[in-house]
Design a protein around this motif. Structure first.
Motif, mmCIF file in Angstrom:
data_model
loop_
_atom_site.group_PDB
_atom_site.id
_atom_site.type_symbol
_atom_site.label_atom_id
_atom_site.label_comp_id
_atom_site.label_asym_id
_atom_site.label_seq_id
_atom_site.Cartn_x
_atom_site.Cartn_y
_atom_site.Cartn_z
ATOM 1 N N ALA A 23 0.839 -1.192 0.000
ATOM 2 C CA ALA A 23 0.000 0.000 0.000
ATOM 3 C C ALA A 23 0.874 1.241 0.000
ATOM 4 C CB ALA A 23 -0.912 -0.010 1.219
ATOM 5 N N ALA A 24 0.588 2.135 -0.925
ATOM 6 C CA ALA A 24 1.350 3.381 -1.020
ATOM 7 C C ALA A 24 0.587 4.504 -0.340
ATOM 8 C CB ALA A 24 1.603 3.731 -2.475
ATOM 9 N N SER A 25 1.331 5.406 0.301
ATOM 10 C CA SER A 25 0.697 6.535 1.004
ATOM 11 C C SER A 25 0.212 7.600 0.035
ATOM 12 C CB SER A 25 1.682 7.149 2.001
ATOM 13 O OG SER A 25 2.827 7.624 1.318
ATOM 14 N N GLY A 26 0.683 7.528 -1.195
ATOM 15 C CA GLY A 26 0.240 8.470 -2.209
ATOM 16 C C GLY A 26 -0.073 7.758 -3.505
ATOM 17 N N SER A 27 -0.318 8.512 -4.520
ATOM 18 C CA SER A 27 -0.688 7.929 -5.795
ATOM 19 C C SER A 27 0.469 7.177 -6.436
ATOM 20 C CB SER A 27 -1.158 9.027 -6.753
ATOM 21 O OG SER A 27 -1.407 8.482 -8.034
#
Length: 121
Positions: A23-27
């Motif tokens: 999971a990435a904290s941003g796009s």
């Protein structure tokens, strides 16, 4: 600074399956390459599977036919479905991202902290 967080590792018997998530904290739209690497004890880190923003996969020969990478840009998440696991798949698995067209370790811009996968007999 984008953060990548892996999950889904654990202990599994040989022949079993696991699905890892990153999971990435941003796009992740900004990243041309999203990839999974692994590092087994005493060995160098190696590319397991990667995918470009256009959906082109790149899998290591050792996992072809067994592992599948996918990316869900809407959820900013990358997955690694691992089937028919072998003892030699035991390693820490890392998620990585690059804005460039590269599969190299040095070319990755961001790394997660890793998740341990242990395959037992």
């Amino acid at each position: 600074q984008v953060q990548l967080v892996e999950s889904g590792g654990g202990l599994v018997q040989a022949g079993g399956s696991l699905r890892l998530s990153c999971a990435a904290s941003g796009s992740i739209d900004n990243f041309y390459v999203m990839a999974w690497f692994r590092q087994a004890p005493g060995k160098q880190r190696e590319l397991v599977a990667g995918m470009t923003s256009g959906g082109r996969p790149n899998n290591a020969d050792s996992v072809k036919g067994r592992f599948t990478i996918s990316r869900d840009n809407a959820k900013n998440t990358v997955y690694l479905q691992m089937n028919s696991l072998k003892l030699e798949d035991t390693a820490v698995y890392y998620c990585a991202a690059s804005r460039r067209s590269t599969w190299s370790i040095s070319g990755m811009d961001h790394w997660g902290k890793g998740t341990l996968v242990t395959v037992s007999s």
